[in-house]
Write an enzyme that holds these catalytic residues in place. Structure first.
Site, PDB file in Angstrom:
ATOM      1  N   SER A   9       4.287 -25.342 -19.065  1.00  0.00           N
ATOM      2  CA  SER A   9       3.681 -24.426 -18.091  1.00  0.00           C
ATOM      3  C   SER A   9       3.742 -24.962 -16.664  1.00  0.00           C
ATOM      4  O   SER A   9       3.140 -25.990 -16.336  1.00  0.00           O
ATOM      5  CB  SER A   9       2.230 -24.154 -18.468  1.00  0.00           C
ATOM      6  OG  SER A   9       1.624 -23.455 -17.405  1.00  0.00           O
ATOM      7  N   HIS A  34       7.252 -22.079 -19.120  1.00  0.00           N
ATOM      8  CA  HIS A  34       6.181 -21.091 -19.252  1.00  0.00           C
ATOM      9  C   HIS A  34       5.672 -20.775 -17.840  1.00  0.00           C
ATOM     10  O   HIS A  34       5.301 -21.685 -17.092  1.00  0.00           O
ATOM     11  CB  HIS A  34       5.088 -21.700 -20.129  1.00  0.00           C
ATOM     12  CG  HIS A  34       3.965 -20.778 -20.477  1.00  0.00           C
ATOM     13  ND1 HIS A  34       4.010 -19.900 -21.538  1.00  0.00           N
ATOM     14  CD2 HIS A  34       2.751 -20.609 -19.915  1.00  0.00           C
ATOM     15  CE1 HIS A  34       2.876 -19.236 -21.620  1.00  0.00           C
ATOM     16  NE2 HIS A  34       2.082 -19.642 -20.644  1.00  0.00           N
ATOM     17  N   ASP A  36       2.882 -18.754 -15.785  1.00  0.00           N
ATOM     18  CA  ASP A  36       1.587 -18.080 -15.894  1.00  0.00           C
ATOM     19  C   ASP A  36       1.336 -17.188 -14.691  1.00  0.00           C
ATOM     20  O   ASP A  36       1.142 -17.677 -13.577  1.00  0.00           O
ATOM     21  CB  ASP A  36       0.468 -19.127 -15.990  1.00  0.00           C
ATOM     22  CG  ASP A  36       0.433 -19.797 -17.352  1.00  0.00           C
ATOM     23  OD1 ASP A  36       0.394 -19.081 -18.361  1.00  0.00           O
ATOM     24  OD2 ASP A  36       0.447 -21.049 -17.397  1.00  0.00           O
ATOM     25  N   MET A  38      -1.133 -14.628 -12.892  1.00  0.00           N
ATOM     26  CA  MET A  38      -2.551 -14.233 -12.882  1.00  0.00           C
ATOM     27  C   MET A  38      -2.819 -13.372 -11.656  1.00  0.00           C
ATOM     28  O   MET A  38      -2.266 -13.624 -10.577  1.00  0.00           O
ATOM     29  CB  MET A  38      -3.436 -15.476 -12.839  1.00  0.00           C
ATOM     30  CG  MET A  38      -3.121 -16.474 -13.948  1.00  0.00           C
ATOM     31  SD  MET A  38      -4.327 -17.791 -13.988  1.00  0.00           S
ATOM     32  CE  MET A  38      -3.566 -18.910 -15.170  1.00  0.00           C
ATOM     33  N   HIS A  67       4.129 -15.286 -18.954  1.00  0.00           N
ATOM     34  CA  HIS A  67       2.846 -14.919 -19.555  1.00  0.00           C
ATOM     35  C   HIS A  67       2.025 -14.167 -18.512  1.00  0.00           C
ATOM     36  O   HIS A  67       1.519 -14.766 -17.563  1.00  0.00           O
ATOM     37  CB  HIS A  67       2.143 -16.221 -20.002  1.00  0.00           C
ATOM     38  CG  HIS A  67       0.780 -16.038 -20.583  1.00  0.00           C
ATOM     39  ND1 HIS A  67      -0.089 -17.094 -20.775  1.00  0.00           N
ATOM     40  CD2 HIS A  67       0.128 -14.943 -21.017  1.00  0.00           C
ATOM     41  CE1 HIS A  67      -1.220 -16.648 -21.302  1.00  0.00           C
ATOM     42  NE2 HIS A  67      -1.118 -15.341 -21.458  1.00  0.00           N
ATOM     43  N   MET A  69      -1.125 -12.543 -17.256  1.00  0.00           N
ATOM     44  CA  MET A  69      -2.584 -12.426 -17.426  1.00  0.00           C
ATOM     45  C   MET A  69      -3.061 -11.495 -16.324  1.00  0.00           C
ATOM     46  O   MET A  69      -3.682 -11.921 -15.332  1.00  0.00           O
ATOM     47  CB  MET A  69      -3.233 -13.815 -17.330  1.00  0.00           C
ATOM     48  CG  MET A  69      -3.021 -14.629 -18.600  1.00  0.00           C
ATOM     49  SD  MET A  69      -3.237 -16.384 -18.311  1.00  0.00           S
ATOM     50  CE  MET A  69      -1.623 -16.765 -17.661  1.00  0.00           C
ATOM     51  N   MET A 138      -4.211 -17.598 -27.499  1.00  0.00           N
ATOM     52  CA  MET A 138      -4.846 -18.417 -26.461  1.00  0.00           C
ATOM     53  C   MET A 138      -5.882 -19.337 -27.111  1.00  0.00           C
ATOM     54  O   MET A 138      -6.794 -18.876 -27.796  1.00  0.00           O
ATOM     55  CB  MET A 138      -5.555 -17.542 -25.422  1.00  0.00           C
ATOM     56  CG  MET A 138      -4.642 -16.720 -24.530  1.00  0.00           C
ATOM     57  SD  MET A 138      -3.427 -17.691 -23.625  1.00  0.00           S
ATOM     58  CE  MET A 138      -4.468 -18.794 -22.668  1.00  0.00           C
ATOM     59  N   ASP A 178      -1.318 -21.478 -26.735  1.00  0.00           N
ATOM     60  CA  ASP A 178      -1.403 -21.820 -25.316  1.00  0.00           C
ATOM     61  C   ASP A 178      -2.823 -22.218 -24.928  1.00  0.00           C
ATOM     62  O   ASP A 178      -3.757 -21.421 -25.046  1.00  0.00           O
ATOM     63  CB  ASP A 178      -0.956 -20.569 -24.527  1.00  0.00           C
ATOM     64  CG  ASP A 178      -0.878 -20.806 -23.031  1.00  0.00           C
ATOM     65  OD1 ASP A 178      -0.984 -21.957 -22.594  1.00  0.00           O
ATOM     66  OD2 ASP A 178      -0.688 -19.802 -22.312  1.00  0.00           O
TER      67      ASP A 178
HETATM   68  C1  DX5 Z   1      -4.099 -20.739 -19.113  1.00  0.00           C
HETATM   69  C2  DX5 Z   1      -2.574 -20.644 -19.118  1.00  0.00           C
HETATM   70  C3  DX5 Z   1      -1.928 -21.796 -19.805  1.00  0.00           C
HETATM   71  C4  DX5 Z   1      -2.177 -23.136 -19.111  1.00  0.00           C
HETATM   72  C5  DX5 Z   1      -1.988 -24.244 -20.109  1.00  0.00           C
HETATM   73  O1  DX5 Z   1      -4.632 -19.534 -18.737  1.00  0.00           O
HETATM   74  O2  DX5 Z   1      -2.148 -19.470 -19.781  1.00  0.00           O
HETATM   75  O3  DX5 Z   1      -0.546 -21.581 -19.982  1.00  0.00           O
HETATM   76  O4  DX5 Z   1      -1.316 -23.310 -18.035  1.00  0.00           O
HETATM   77  O5  DX5 Z   1      -2.412 -25.446 -19.520  1.00  0.00           O
HETATM   78  P1  DX5 Z   1      -3.039 -26.629 -20.396  1.00  0.00           P
HETATM   79  O6  DX5 Z   1      -1.992 -27.029 -21.401  1.00  0.00           O
HETATM   80  O7  DX5 Z   1      -3.353 -27.678 -19.401  1.00  0.00           O
HETATM   81  O8  DX5 Z   1      -4.251 -26.059 -21.082  1.00  0.00           O
HETATM   82 ZN    ZN Z   2       0.009 -19.340 -20.374  1.00  0.00          ZN
END
Ligand code: DX5
Ligand code: ZN
Length: 223
Positions: A9, A34, A36, A38, A67, A69, A138, A178
Site C-alpha cells: 500500500s 495497492h 488507497d 479516500m 481500493h 474508500m 478489511m 487489508d
Molecule cells: C486502510 C487502507 C489500508 C492501509 C494498510 O484504510 O485500506 O490499505 O493502507 O496499512 P497497514 O498495513 O499499515 O494497516
Molecule cells: Zn486498502
C-alpha cells in the site's frame, strides 16, 4: 499450491518520493501496488485521485490494485478505470449499484473487487458472486494505515472461504485482506483462506523490505 500475493500500500510510502518507493517495492518482489483512494466522507481521510493513478501507471511495472474508500463510487468509477486501475475494488456499503459497477469494471478488462468493513457480514457478497474476481476483507476500520489488526478477521476469512467453497468458487474468487497485516498474522491469514496480503506500514517501514515480503510469502494456501 498457489503462492501468496503481496500488495504493497502506497499510503505508507514516502509521498514526496513516491516513484522511488514504488521502484523499491518492485525490487523487493511485491506482486501489486495497492492504491488507497479516500474521499473524506466514506472515511475520515483524504488521499489519492485519478491523476495520481494515471501517473503511477506510467512508471509501474506491476498491476495497480486500487481500493476505493469513497461514497457513491458510481460517480467516479470510470475515471479510475481510464487512469489504469488493473484491479478496482469498492465498498459494498458505499452504493446500491454493486452489480452494475462490478460488471462495468470487468467490461473494461480490469479485475472486479468488493470490500467489506470489519462489521459487515460476508453474506453481503452473495448476490454478486458471479460478477466478482476479488473480495477484500478489511481487518481494520478503513481510513488509516498503521492500525492494529482485528483478530476476528481470521474467522471471517474462514467463513468466507467456506462460503466460496460451497459454490465451488474458491479458485475463481481471490480473498484479499487489508489492515495491520504483518509476519505476526500472515500464517493464520493464509491458512484461513487469504491469497493476497495487503501491507502498508509493515512493508514500507521495514528495515529490510525484501525480507518483509519473503516473510509474508512463506505460507501458501492449497486451493
Ligand atoms: C486502510 C487502507 C489500508 C492501509 C494498510 O484504510 O485500506 O490499505 O493502507 O496499512 P497497514 O498495513 O499499515 O494497516
Ligand atoms: Zn486498502
Amino acid at each position: 499450491m498457489s503462492s501468496t500475493l503481496v500488495s504493497a500500500s502506497l499510503l505508507s510510502a514516502d509521498i514526496l518520493n513516491l516513484e522511488k518507493d514504488l521502484k523499491s517495492a518492485e525490487e523487493s518482489y511485491i506482486d501489486w501496488h495497492h492504491v488507497d483512494v479516500m474521499d473524506g466522507h466514506f472515511v475520515p481521510n483524504l488521499t489519492f485521485g485519478p491523476p495520481l493513478v494515471h501517473a503511477l501507471k506510467k512508471v509501474s511495472k506491476l498491476p495497480l490494485d486500487v481500493h476505493l474508500m469513497i461514497s457513491n463510487p458510481e460517480e467516479v468509477l470510470s475515471q479510475y478505470l481510464e487512469a489504469g486501475a488493473d484491479c478496482l475494488t469498492f465498498h459494498v456499503e458505499a452504493t446500491k449499484n454493486q452489480k452494475n459497477l462490478l460488471q462495468k469494471i470487468r467490461n473494461h478488462g480490469a479485475r472486479s473487487g468488493l470490500s467489506l468493513k470489519p462489521k459487515t457480514s460476508v453474506k453481503e457478497i452473495l448476490p454478486y458472486l458471479e460478477d466478482l474476481d476479488l473480495i477484500l476483507i478489511m481487518s481494520v476500520e478503513p481510513g488509516f494505515s498503521g492500525q492494529n489488526f482485528l483478530p476476528d478477521s481470521i474467522k471471517k476469512i474462514e467463513e468466507l472461504r467456506n462460503l466460496l467453497k460451497k459454490y465451488h468458487l474458491e479458485k475463481k474468487i481471490l480473498i484479499s485482506v487489508d489492515g495491520g497485516v504483518s509476519d505476526q498474522n500472515a500464517k493464520a491469514l493464509t491458512q484461513a483462506g487469504a491469497r493476497c496480503l495487503v501491507t502498508g506500514s509493515y512493508f514500507y517501514k521495514a528495515k529490510d523490505r525484501k525480507q518483509s515480503v519473503a516473510a509474508l510469502k512463506q505460507y501458501s494456501l492449497e486451493v
